[in-house]
Design an enzyme around this catalytic site. Structure first.
Site, PDB file in Angstrom:
ATOM      1  N   SER A 146      71.966   0.043  52.115  1.00 45.56           N
ATOM      2  CA  SER A 146      72.733   1.080  51.425  1.00 45.56           C
ATOM      3  C   SER A 146      74.128   0.571  51.065  1.00 45.56           C
ATOM      4  O   SER A 146      74.261  -0.471  50.432  1.00 45.56           O
ATOM      5  CB  SER A 146      72.790   2.330  52.310  1.00 45.56           C
ATOM      6  N   HIS A 176      64.688   5.995  51.511  1.00 45.58           N
ATOM      7  CA  HIS A 176      65.889   5.178  51.702  1.00 45.58           C
ATOM      8  C   HIS A 176      66.051   4.822  53.187  1.00 45.58           C
ATOM      9  O   HIS A 176      66.327   5.689  54.019  1.00 45.58           O
ATOM     10  CB  HIS A 176      67.102   5.983  51.235  1.00 45.58           C
TER      11      HIS A 176
END
Length: 487
Positions: free
Chosen positions: A324, A465
């Protein structure tokens, strides 16, 4: 790509311009309201007051509607406006880059300078008084499979200044120097393994377990950040699934990680107590000259400084990784520090591996509004003018050439634009071709869970994610190939 460059005017309804117009109109309205209140007679004021109140209410509704549209991200491929990427191998004077020497002497420095001045800021060098202290050594960790060490990296003279604590595991079964994966973590080194002997760092306690008011992220609430009391209880091993140390050890790799907020707290005021303030005299750089991503990238190089001193580590085979925002960090660290042999970005999205000019998922404006501290102020000038940004993220990937890069996506992580991440890898390929190397090796984004690539690896994993064991297994396979390493 179309020859038409993208700008905010490409949208059917220009919500950014509408929002700016609305803000100006509101200012004018309240100036007029103050004038009416100060100048007119009581009778006129009493008759105008209901009208002014009605107009104010309408402004509130319009404002909320426009803001809602601004936050409506595009997830439709057919609605991506035409865009043009900056030419990777064309210099500012229009000359074409033909070989690796021209890339290294002309184009690479120019691209690095553009990212430094327009996006992330400057990564300073190694502090002259950096020093290391090894503590908490366990030569029989993980049931005898590994040696575990904690290393405190002090950035100044003495042991009372700014510092970070690195957790390092090295495989006991390997008698030669070992390659190491390194990366920053989100929850503290104590969270990476269910081990009661791992230190809960002072910085973690200061930021997460105190009664001092701090800023916390409230996204998707409009303000994004608010003052709050954070009194979190440390949970050992809560992040362990993201750090499969036993898998790495079994394959002959070491693992090193540090808490990213040891370096700078991840909020708009984090710079006040982070290295951008505490180290500005030693590093000869002002806080506004680099953002949080820069500070975190700088810390990865400081971990590398230590690894070069460890007799059990092969410092020529260090892999930098990140998930991320820390995937954005690993790409920027790899671009600035060529000691990293392989660079890995996992679900890094906007400002990381995803193309910025491809309007899908997160945008520059969203990143800057929600996390204004990540990059320098100049980056905000491109919030609604992405066509004016002189770089795009394929150029960031290319800065690591000829060193291998791996880009990982997740199919459900649509806001990070998995296809845009793949395209960055694809369009970075010409830089690798200058060295006779192949990039991703395919023209189209591969199916889910189907890794591809040579010098630039890529996969889009099933799921959301995150960084999971599947991702790590692909990274290990990629490193094995490029290091010719088979433990």
């Amino acid at each position: 790509h179309s020859s038409k460059s993208i700008s905010d005017s490409n949208y059917p309804i220009n919500f950014s311009n509408m929002y700016n117009f609305l803000k100006d109109t509101v200012k004018t309205f309240f100036s007029f309201a103050r004038f009416i209140n100060e100048v007119t007679c009581p009778l006129i004021r009493s008759r105008l007051r209901p009208v002014m109140i009605l107009i104010a209410i309408q402004f509130v509704f319009i404002n909320n509607y426009v803001l809602a549209q601004k936050d409506s991200l595009n997830y439709d491929e057919s609605k991506i406006p035409p865009y043009v990427l900056p030419e990777l191998l064309v210099a500012d004077d229009g000359s074409v880059i033909h070989n690796s020497k021209e890339w290294e002497n002309i184009q690479r420095p120019a691209i690095l300078k553009k990212f430094t001045e327009n996006v992330y800021g400057k990564v300073p060098g190694r502090p002259k008084d950096i020093h290391f202290k090894t503590t908490n050594v366990d030569e029989h960790a993980l049931n005898g499979k590994a040696t575990k060490k904690e290393i405190t990296i002090y950035f100044k003279k003495g042991d009372n200044g700014p510092h970070m604590v690195v957790l390092l595991y090295l495989p006991n079964q390997v008698t030669t120097k070992v390659p190491v994966f390194i990366g920053l973590n989100f929850l503290g080194i104590h969270a990476t393994q269910p081990d009661s002997t791992i230190t809960i760092t002072d910085n973690w306690t200061r930021i997460n377990n105190s009664n001092t008011p701090i800023l916390i992220n409230e996204w998707p609430v409009r303000s994004s950040w608010k003052k709050s009391i954070n009194n979190k209880v440390p949970i050992r091993g809560e992040d362990a699934y993201r750090w499969p140390v036993e898998e790495l050890i079994a394959n002959g790799y070491g693992m090193a990680t540090a808490y990213y907020e040891d370096v700078e707290a991840d909020n708009p005021e984090g710079w006040k107590t982070g290295v951008r303030t505490t180290m500005q005299q030693e590093l000869h750089i002002k806080p506004e000259e680099w953002g949080s991503i820069c500070a975190w990238a700088w810390s990865l190089s400081r971990i590398m400084d230590y690894l070069e001193t460890d007799s059990r580590v092969n410092a020529k085979q260090v892999v930098v990784t990140g998930l991320s925002r820390l995937g954005k960090t690993s790409l920027w660290a790899g671009a600035n520090d060529e000691r990293f042999a392989i660079v890995i970005s996992n679900d890094s999205g906007e400002g990381g591996a995803a193309l910025s000019k491809r309007i899908y998922g997160e945008t520059i404006e969203l990143i800057n509004r929600v996390n204004p501290h990540w990059c320098i102020e100049k980056y905000k000038t491109y919030n609604f003018a992405v066509d004016k940004l002189p770089v795009d993220q394929h150029m960031l990937v290319a800065l690591s050439a000829p060193r291998p890069v791996y880009i990982a996506s997740a199919v459900l992580d649509k806001s990070a634009d998995p296809k845009g991440e793949f395209l960055s890898g694809k369009f970075a390929g010409p830089a690798y071709a200058l060295y006779g190397k192949t990039g991703v090796g395919v023209e189209e984004q591969p199916p889910v869970d189907t890794p591809v690539g040579e010098s630039i690896g890529y996969h889009v994993r099933s799921g959301k994610h995150d960084i999971l064991l599947y991702d790590w297994q692909q990274f290990i396979r990629f490193a094995n190939k490029h290091f010719n390493y088979h433990n």
